[in-house]
Structure formats: C-alpha cells, structure tokens
Design a protein around this motif. Structure first.
Motif, PDB file in Angstrom:
ATOM      1  N   THR A   1       0.857  -1.194   0.000  1.00 37.77           N
ATOM      2  CA  THR A   1       0.000   0.000   0.000  1.00 37.77           C
ATOM      3  C   THR A   1       0.888   1.237   0.000  1.00 37.77           C
ATOM      4  O   THR A   1       2.095   1.134  -0.232  1.00 37.77           O
ATOM      5  N   ASP A   2       0.301   2.400   0.250  1.00 35.82           N
ATOM      6  CA  ASP A   2       1.108   3.620   0.310  1.00 35.82           C
ATOM      7  C   ASP A   2       2.195   3.441   1.380  1.00 35.82           C
ATOM      8  O   ASP A   2       1.894   3.129   2.538  1.00 35.82           O
TER       9      ASP A   2
ATOM     10  N   ARG B   1       2.238   4.528   5.128  1.00 32.05           N
ATOM     11  CA  ARG B   1       1.486   3.867   6.205  1.00 32.05           C
ATOM     12  C   ARG B   1       2.275   2.684   6.783  1.00 32.05           C
ATOM     13  O   ARG B   1       1.848   1.533   6.702  1.00 32.05           O
TER      14      ARG B   1
ATOM     15  N   PRO C   1      -4.212   8.103  -0.556  1.00 31.48           N
ATOM     16  CA  PRO C   1      -4.813   7.081  -1.428  1.00 31.48           C
ATOM     17  C   PRO C   1      -4.307   7.138  -2.871  1.00 31.48           C
ATOM     18  O   PRO C   1      -4.157   6.095  -3.509  1.00 31.48           O
TER      19      PRO C   1
ATOM     20  N   CYS D   1      -1.538   4.844  -3.791  1.00 33.63           N
ATOM     21  CA  CYS D   1      -1.732   3.461  -3.359  1.00 33.63           C
ATOM     22  C   CYS D   1      -2.425   2.642  -4.448  1.00 33.63           C
ATOM     23  O   CYS D   1      -3.502   3.012  -4.911  1.00 33.63           O
TER      24      CYS D   1
ATOM     25  N   VAL E   1      -3.959  -0.081  -4.203  1.00 28.81           N
ATOM     26  CA  VAL E   1      -5.255  -0.599  -3.729  1.00 28.81           C
ATOM     27  C   VAL E   1      -6.362   0.405  -4.067  1.00 28.81           C
ATOM     28  O   VAL E   1      -7.451   0.047  -4.503  1.00 28.81           O
ATOM     29  N   PHE E   2      -6.029   1.685  -3.888  1.00 27.74           N
ATOM     30  CA  PHE E   2      -7.034   2.704  -4.168  1.00 27.74           C
ATOM     31  C   PHE E   2      -7.346   2.790  -5.665  1.00 27.74           C
ATOM     32  O   PHE E   2      -8.478   3.082  -6.058  1.00 27.74           O
TER      33      PHE E   2
ATOM     34  N   ILE F   1     -13.056   6.023   2.329  1.00 21.95           N
ATOM     35  CA  ILE F   1     -11.678   5.521   2.330  1.00 21.95           C
ATOM     36  C   ILE F   1     -10.678   6.676   2.312  1.00 21.95           C
ATOM     37  O   ILE F   1      -9.700   6.679   3.061  1.00 21.95           O
TER      38      ILE F   1
ATOM     39  N   CYS G   1      -8.214   6.974   5.302  1.00 25.23           N
ATOM     40  CA  CYS G   1      -6.792   6.746   5.027  1.00 25.23           C
ATOM     41  C   CYS G   1      -5.968   7.974   5.420  1.00 25.23           C
ATOM     42  O   CYS G   1      -4.948   7.862   6.095  1.00 25.23           O
TER      43      CYS G   1
ATOM     44  N   ILE H   1      -8.932   4.378   9.325  1.00 26.66           N
ATOM     45  CA  ILE H   1      -9.108   2.973   8.930  1.00 26.66           C
ATOM     46  C   ILE H   1      -7.736   2.365   8.627  1.00 26.66           C
ATOM     47  O   ILE H   1      -6.802   3.066   8.222  1.00 26.66           O
ATOM     48  N   GLY H   2      -7.658   1.067   8.800  1.00 30.21           N
ATOM     49  CA  GLY H   2      -6.412   0.382   8.497  1.00 30.21           C
ATOM     50  C   GLY H   2      -6.450  -0.165   7.079  1.00 30.21           C
ATOM     51  O   GLY H   2      -7.519  -0.271   6.456  1.00 30.21           O
ATOM     52  N   CYS H   3      -5.295  -0.519   6.584  1.00 31.10           N
ATOM     53  CA  CYS H   3      -5.207  -1.031   5.215  1.00 31.10           C
ATOM     54  C   CYS H   3      -5.955  -2.364   5.070  1.00 31.10           C
ATOM     55  O   CYS H   3      -6.509  -2.659   4.018  1.00 31.10           O
TER      56      CYS H   3
ATOM     57  N   CYS I   1      -9.550  -1.601   4.549  1.00 34.08           N
ATOM     58  CA  CYS I   1      -9.687  -1.003   3.222  1.00 34.08           C
ATOM     59  C   CYS I   1      -9.659  -2.103   2.154  1.00 34.08           C
ATOM     60  O   CYS I   1     -10.445  -2.111   1.210  1.00 34.08           O
TER      61      CYS I   1
END
Ligand code: TRP
Ligand code: SF4
Length: 326
Positions: A223-224, A227, A236, A239, A241-242, A257, A261, A266-268, A271
């Motif tokens: 992810t980013d 984090r 985001p 990332c 995922v985003f 999100i 984020c 919220i945690g990854c 997400c």
C-alpha cells in the motif's frame, strides 16, 4: 427495419484474460450488444504474428478466451462470436489487399518498429508481423464494420484501415465503409504491484480467479509506503489498492476511504476487505455464467457464429472479385 450499425472487434488468444482485459475491452463489448450488430473475433492468426515460434498453447488459449468472453456476458445469441482462422475468406482478402497496400504505409506504423525493439528475443522481421495492421483491417472490413471499439493504442491502426479502404474505393469503386474507432475510456487499472496488469508480470487478477484467489492476491498488496504503522496517515492516490477502488467501489465508499486513510482512522486491512468484497461482487456473475458453458465444446459454441460470418465473408469476396475483375 434493421438498420443497426455494425461493430467489430478482436482479441488475441495469448493467455488467460484478466481484469484489465475486461475493463479495457470486454465490458464495453457487452454493452454494445444492445444497440449494434456485433462481431467479436478471437484472432488466432494475429497471435501467430509474434508467437509463431511458440504455438503449443494456442488451442488452450482460444478455449479460455472464449469461455471468459461468454462468462462476462457476451451472448452468442446476440453477437456473432467466431474464430478468425475458420474464415479462409479473410486470408484471400488479405492477399488481394496486399497487392495495393504500399509497404511504406505498414513500415511507418509506430508499433512495427517499437515492438521489434521491445520483443528482441523474438524475430518478428517477417511478412506476417509487418502485415498485422492490414490483417486487422481485413477483419474489420470483411463484415463491413462501421464501428471498432478499441483502446488508445489501436488508433493508428484504425487510421491506416481508413487509408487502405480509401485506396480500394478509389481503385475499384466505392464499396467499403470507412470504419471509425470507438475509444474505450479506460480507467487506470494497474496490476497488484502498481505496474500495468499483465500476465508476464505475474500481477494480474484473472476473470477466472475464485473468490479465495482474489482475497489471497489482494491481502498482501503493497500500500502507500507512508502507512508503515496503523497510526500513520496515507495518501490514497499513491496506493495501488485505491486504484482498484476507483473501478470497483461506490462514490460513498471511496469518500470514506479517502477520509479514513488520510486521517489513519481505517487500516489497510479494512480497506482491502472492502475492495475484495466489491471485486468479488463483479466477478460472481461471471463465475455463475461460466458454469453454463464450462463443459461445452469450444467448436460447438463457435459453430453458429462461424457459419454466419462465413456467409457474410463469402458475399464480400464475390463482390470484391467482381469489382477487381478477377
Ligand atoms: N490489434 C488488436 C489488439 O491488439 C486485435 C485485433 C485484431 C482487432 N483484429 C482486430 C481489434 C479487429 C479490432 C478489430 O488488441
Ligand atoms: Fe491504500 Fe487503503 Fe491503506 Fe490507504 S487505507 S494506504 S488507500 S490500502
């Protein structure tokens, strides 16, 4: 009156189709079935242009591409789905057009030199590879298609197709319509590692992946990098995922999100859970439809489409021979 315009597009059978193929092509093909007379071809001759040294998987790849096309909702009752190499008239028309298509037009196709550099482990300094865009032109015009849904990378091929059509029409009489491209707006859909989704990078989610496989692939995604800890806020837009959320999640979810984020609320893992759920919601109907066709023989599924295209192609060839006086 049946005055629907004709759509034609093709897919090369070179491996298992993934989400990128769906977002960039199939999704659009499914939608076009409503308003157009659609021809969708599995272009195995085109696959040969670069893979002629490695043909052992081609039959299997034809089967998996076909199955995925049907699974995503291309309906053989509505669209004409067929295998290029079954239509020998394509080869004849390709040969005839080879007589008046200037070499220079093909040599200046940007992908010709680019691909030769890129695929340097393959010797593609061949007539087949040079002729790729002409063969594509023939696919399109043999059914007199008006509209060709393709990605940005194919625009030059369509420009060339129009030039070739004009050359025929000038030499032998107005006959073929000039095809236009219908650009598929492609949302950025990277692979699991943020690079372009591709089977050669081993970063793809396949249309035939099970729900468990999707979960297994998304969970370990990087992810980013900001984090590092759960309490570190992230961005985001940095990332991968985003990037997936952009294609699979609702506006509301995306807003939550972004807020979660950037504030580390919220945690990854959470997400990613939202993403896994949404992605599987898209893939579930494909899985359901795939079951219906899974045990059928590819040749049987393709038979009605092949018969239909053959009749159209035969007619085109008769008229072309007459116009060319041969
Ligand atoms: N060149 C296209 C691609 O690489 C495949 C293709 C072959 C095609 N024949 C076609 C696309 C006819 C549209 C119409 O994706
Ligand atoms: Fe990426 Fe989501 Fe984690 Fe933010 S919360 S870094 S968008 S996975």
């Amino acid at each position: 009156m049946n005055q629907k315009k004709t759509v034609m597009s093709g897919v090369r059978p070179t491996g298992l189709p993934h989400l990128g193929n769906w977002a960039g092509a199939f999704k659009n093909w499914v939608e076009l079935q409503k308003d157009y007379r659609c021809y969708y071809s599995i272009v195995d001759w085109h696959a040969l242009t670069s893979e002629y040294q490695n043909t052992k998987n081609i039959k299997q790849d034809i089967g998996s591409v076909l199955l995925d096309m049907l699974a995503v909702g291309i309906d053989p009752e509505k669209s004409t789905v067929f295998l290029q190499s079954e239509i020998k008239e394509i080869a004849e028309l390709f040969l005839l057009f080879g007589m008046f298509t200037p070499l220079g037009w093909l040599e200046r196709v940007p992908t010709f030199k680019e691909q030769q550099k890129e695929l340097k482990d393959k010797d593609i300094n061949t007539i087949g590879f040079l002729g790729y865009p002409l063969l594509q032109t023939i696919d399109i015009i043999i059914v007199k298609a008006n509209v060709v849904p393709v990605g940005e990378d194919q625009v030059y091929h369509l420009e060339l197709a129009r030039e070739i059509v004009r050359r025929f029409n000038n030499l032998y009489g107005q006959y073929f319509p000039e095809p236009i491209e219908l650009l598929t707006p492609i949302p950025k859909l990277p692979g699991l590692d943020g690079r372009k989704m591709s089977k050669s990078y081993d970063n793809a989610i396949y249309l035939s992946d099970s729900a468990e496989a999707v979960e297994k692939k998304i969970r370990p995604m990087v992810t980013d990098t900001r984090r590092k800890r759960r309490t570190d806020p992230g961005v985001p837009d940095d990332c991968p995922v985003f990037d997936f959320h952009k294609s699979f999640s609702s506006e509301e979810e995306k807003k939550e999100i972004v807020a979660g984020c950037t504030s580390a609320s919220i945690g990854c893992i959470d997400c990613k859970k939202i993403l896994i759920k949404n992605m599987n919601n898209v893939l579930d109907p494909f899985r359901e439809r795939r079951k219906k066709y899974e045990n059928m023989n590819a040749a049987d599924i393709l038979e009605p489409g092949t018969r239909k295209v053959k009749a159209v192609a035969k007619q085109t060839l008769e008229e072309v021979r007459e116009l060319m006086k041969i």
